[in-house]
Design a protein around this motif. Structure first.
Motif, PDB file in Angstrom:
ATOM      1  N   GLY A   1       0.325  -8.493 -33.622  1.00 19.18           N
ATOM      2  CA  GLY A   1       0.760  -9.708 -32.702  1.00 19.18           C
ATOM      3  C   GLY A   1       2.351 -10.239 -33.493  1.00 19.18           C
ATOM      4  N   VAL A   2       2.448  -9.918 -35.212  1.00 18.02           N
ATOM      5  CA  VAL A   2       3.999  -9.652 -34.930  1.00 18.02           C
ATOM      6  C   VAL A   2       4.789  -7.417 -34.327  1.00 18.02           C
ATOM      7  CG1 VAL A   2       5.783  -9.461 -37.156  1.00 18.02           C
ATOM      8  CG2 VAL A   2       3.930 -11.316 -37.598  1.00 18.02           C
ATOM      9  N   TRP A   3       4.159  -7.315 -34.658  1.00 14.43           N
ATOM     10  CA  TRP A   3       4.362  -6.033 -33.769  1.00 14.43           C
ATOM     11  C   TRP A   3       4.347  -5.456 -32.729  1.00 14.43           C
ATOM     12  CZ3 TRP A   3       0.616  -1.100 -33.789  1.00 14.43           C
ATOM     13  CH2 TRP A   3       1.952  -0.454 -33.484  1.00 14.43           C
ATOM     14  N   LYS A   4       4.520  -6.163 -32.101  1.00 12.99           N
ATOM     15  CA  LYS A   4       4.094  -6.499 -30.428  1.00 12.99           C
ATOM     16  C   LYS A   4       5.702  -7.732 -29.602  1.00 12.99           C
ATOM     17  CE  LYS A   4       0.590  -6.471 -27.594  1.00 12.99           C
ATOM     18  NZ  LYS A   4      -0.989  -6.519 -26.988  1.00 12.99           N
ATOM     19  N   ASN A   5       5.325  -8.397 -30.076  1.00 14.86           N
ATOM     20  CA  ASN A   5       6.782  -9.386 -30.103  1.00 14.86           C
ATOM     21  C   ASN A   5       7.563  -9.188 -30.700  1.00 14.86           C
ATOM     22  OD1 ASN A   5       5.399 -11.142 -28.983  1.00 14.86           O
ATOM     23  ND2 ASN A   5       4.272 -12.172 -30.946  1.00 14.86           N
ATOM     24  N   LYS A   6       7.998  -8.067 -31.391  1.00 13.74           N
ATOM     25  CA  LYS A   6       8.664  -7.257 -31.897  1.00 13.74           C
ATOM     26  C   LYS A   6       9.680  -6.316 -30.831  1.00 13.74           C
ATOM     27  CE  LYS A   6      10.261  -7.055 -36.438  1.00 13.74           C
ATOM     28  NZ  LYS A   6      11.219  -7.440 -37.355  1.00 13.74           N
TER      29      LYS A   6
ATOM     30  N   ILE B   1       8.244  -3.052 -26.058  1.00 13.18           N
ATOM     31  CA  ILE B   1       8.078  -2.094 -24.974  1.00 13.18           C
ATOM     32  C   ILE B   1       6.472  -1.951 -25.391  1.00 13.18           C
ATOM     33  CG2 ILE B   1       8.297  -0.542 -26.962  1.00 13.18           C
ATOM     34  CD1 ILE B   1       8.488   1.264 -24.745  1.00 13.18           C
ATOM     35  N   LEU B   2       6.129  -2.740 -26.551  1.00 12.51           N
ATOM     36  CA  LEU B   2       4.743  -1.934 -26.683  1.00 12.51           C
ATOM     37  C   LEU B   2       3.319  -3.282 -26.005  1.00 12.51           C
ATOM     38  CD1 LEU B   2       4.371  -1.764 -30.183  1.00 12.51           C
ATOM     39  CD2 LEU B   2       3.829  -0.126 -29.176  1.00 12.51           C
ATOM     40  N   ARG B   3       3.891  -4.250 -25.618  1.00  8.07           N
ATOM     41  CA  ARG B   3       2.681  -5.311 -24.500  1.00  8.07           C
ATOM     42  C   ARG B   3       2.529  -5.260 -23.357  1.00  8.07           C
ATOM     43  NH1 ARG B   3       7.025 -10.912 -25.106  1.00  8.07           N
ATOM     44  NH2 ARG B   3       7.222 -10.581 -27.184  1.00  8.07           N
ATOM     45  N   ASN B   4       3.921  -4.159 -22.361  1.00  6.82           N
ATOM     46  CA  ASN B   4       3.400  -3.372 -21.070  1.00  6.82           C
ATOM     47  C   ASN B   4       3.502  -1.789 -21.286  1.00  6.82           C
ATOM     48  OD1 ASN B   4       2.439  -6.497 -20.067  1.00  6.82           O
ATOM     49  ND2 ASN B   4       4.438  -6.477 -19.741  1.00  6.82           N
ATOM     50  N   MET B   5       2.998  -0.759 -21.794  1.00  9.98           N
ATOM     51  CA  MET B   5       3.881   0.186 -22.173  1.00  9.98           C
ATOM     52  C   MET B   5       3.206   0.966 -20.721  1.00  9.98           C
ATOM     53  SD  MET B   5       4.316   2.966 -23.845  1.00  9.98           S
ATOM     54  CE  MET B   5       3.300   2.105 -25.748  1.00  9.98           C
ATOM     55  N   PRO B   6       4.602   1.390 -20.692  1.00 10.87           N
ATOM     56  CA  PRO B   6       5.483   2.620 -19.525  1.00 10.87           C
ATOM     57  C   PRO B   6       3.603   3.285 -19.071  1.00 10.87           C
ATOM     58  CG  PRO B   6       7.364   2.154 -20.854  1.00 10.87           C
ATOM     59  CD  PRO B   6       5.909   0.980 -21.324  1.00 10.87           C
TER      60      PRO B   6
ATOM     61  N   ARG C   1       0.322  11.535 -24.834  1.00 12.44           N
ATOM     62  CA  ARG C   1       1.489  11.247 -25.943  1.00 12.44           C
ATOM     63  C   ARG C   1       2.697  11.263 -26.422  1.00 12.44           C
ATOM     64  NH1 ARG C   1       1.481  17.856 -25.700  1.00 12.44           N
ATOM     65  NH2 ARG C   1      -1.128  17.158 -26.705  1.00 12.44           N
ATOM     66  N   THR C   2       3.094  10.658 -25.290  1.00 11.88           N
ATOM     67  CA  THR C   2       4.575  10.148 -25.381  1.00 11.88           C
ATOM     68  C   THR C   2       4.532   8.849 -25.738  1.00 11.88           C
ATOM     69  OG1 THR C   2       5.409  11.671 -23.343  1.00 11.88           O
ATOM     70  CG2 THR C   2       6.566   9.614 -23.825  1.00 11.88           C
ATOM     71  N   GLN C   3       2.951   7.661 -25.277  1.00 15.37           N
ATOM     72  CA  GLN C   3       2.969   6.774 -26.054  1.00 15.37           C
ATOM     73  C   GLN C   3       2.514   6.811 -26.988  1.00 15.37           C
ATOM     74  OE1 GLN C   3      -0.088   4.970 -23.356  1.00 15.37           O
ATOM     75  NE2 GLN C   3       1.004   5.776 -21.121  1.00 15.37           N
ATOM     76  N   GLY C   4       2.105   7.492 -27.377  1.00 17.97           N
ATOM     77  CA  GLY C   4       1.617   7.845 -28.593  1.00 17.97           C
ATOM     78  C   GLY C   4       2.863   7.796 -29.883  1.00 17.97           C
TER      79      GLY C   4
ATOM     80  N   ILE D   1       4.911   4.389 -29.789  1.00 18.16           N
ATOM     81  CA  ILE D   1       4.314   3.611 -31.166  1.00 18.16           C
ATOM     82  C   ILE D   1       4.055   3.899 -32.462  1.00 18.16           C
ATOM     83  CG2 ILE D   1       1.821   2.675 -32.054  1.00 18.16           C
ATOM     84  CD1 ILE D   1       0.098   3.084 -28.910  1.00 18.16           C
ATOM     85  N   VAL D   2       4.450   5.357 -32.309  1.00 15.32           N
ATOM     86  CA  VAL D   2       4.442   5.334 -33.870  1.00 15.32           C
ATOM     87  C   VAL D   2       5.793   5.623 -34.221  1.00 15.32           C
ATOM     88  CG1 VAL D   2       4.769   8.049 -35.413  1.00 15.32           C
ATOM     89  CG2 VAL D   2       2.711   7.587 -34.525  1.00 15.32           C
ATOM     90  N   ALA D   3       6.800   5.784 -33.699  1.00 19.38           N
ATOM     91  CA  ALA D   3       8.274   5.321 -33.448  1.00 19.38           C
ATOM     92  C   ALA D   3       8.188   2.993 -33.353  1.00 19.38           C
ATOM     93  CB  ALA D   3       9.437   5.628 -32.526  1.00 19.38           C
ATOM     94  N   THR D   4       8.275   2.688 -33.027  1.00 25.42           N
ATOM     95  CA  THR D   4       8.071   1.221 -32.954  1.00 25.42           C
ATOM     96  C   THR D   4       7.365   0.540 -34.787  1.00 25.42           C
ATOM     97  OG1 THR D   4       6.157   0.981 -32.160  1.00 25.42           O
ATOM     98  CG2 THR D   4       8.317   0.987 -31.120  1.00 25.42           C
ATOM     99  N   MET D   5       5.861   1.938 -35.160  1.00 27.94           N
ATOM    100  CA  MET D   5       5.949   1.675 -36.736  1.00 27.94           C
ATOM    101  C   MET D   5       6.631   1.817 -37.783  1.00 27.94           C
ATOM    102  SD  MET D   5       1.996   3.002 -36.992  1.00 27.94           S
ATOM    103  CE  MET D   5       0.574   2.320 -35.905  1.00 27.94           C
ATOM    104  N   VAL D   6       7.608   2.926 -37.666  1.00 32.95           N
ATOM    105  CA  VAL D   6       8.965   3.671 -38.220  1.00 32.95           C
ATOM    106  C   VAL D   6       9.902   2.145 -38.216  1.00 32.95           C
ATOM    107  CG1 VAL D   6      10.188   5.887 -39.344  1.00 32.95           C
ATOM    108  CG2 VAL D   6       7.834   5.903 -37.615  1.00 32.95           C
TER     109      VAL D   6
END
Length: 140
Positions: free
Chosen positions: A48-53, A56-61, A66-69, A72-77
């Motif tokens: 929840g914290v991650w998606k609010n920050k 782009i994760l709320r409504n993934m284009p 592979r690009t979506q993955g 996700i990894v980039a936002t984790m970093v």
């Protein structure tokens, strides 16, 4: 690392509100389920914290999977970098955790439990039993 889904024990209490505060859990399966449920709650709040920050994760284009993955990894970093350096962390944390408690409904979890039971492979049941045994061994 094993691939699979680590399900809770069926027929045992699972949801945190079903347990009394400071209750001593004697049955190993209940203890596992309590800890499993607690960990799931922490993970859900973290997402929840991650998606609010990272909006782009709320409504993934509709990018290639592979690009979506990679997104996700980039936002984790980025998330971990921000957390490590505590950049705007207090503001984002207070904004993203408001109103998140009690969102999950029991019916939702019951449906998920049915789906999970289908995914619960014998190998993962053995992993669950080994974890449960180690939890109980800590008391001896």
């Amino acid at each position: 690392m094993k691939k699979g889904f680590l399900a809770s024990y069926k027929g045992e209490r699972y949801h945190i509100p079903e347990f009394w505060p400071y209750e001593v859990l004697h049955r190993p399966e209940e203890r596992f389920n309590y800890l499993h449920s607690s960990l799931c709650s922490v993970i859900e709040r973290t997402f929840g914290v991650w998606k609010n920050k990272w909006k782009i994760l709320r409504n993934m284009p509709p990018f290639h999977i592979r690009t979506q993955g990679r997104i996700i990894v980039a936002t984790m970093v980025f998330h971990n970098f921000v957390r490590a350096h505590e950049i705007n962390n207090d503001i984002e944390h207070s904004r993203s955790t408001r109103g998140t408690s009690g969102r999950s409904e029991r019916g939702h979890y019951d449906v998920m439990a049915h789906v999970i039971s289908i995914l619960d492979k014998p190998e993962m049941k053995q992993v669950r039993d080994n974890i449960t045994a180690s939890i109980c061994a800590d008391d001896n």
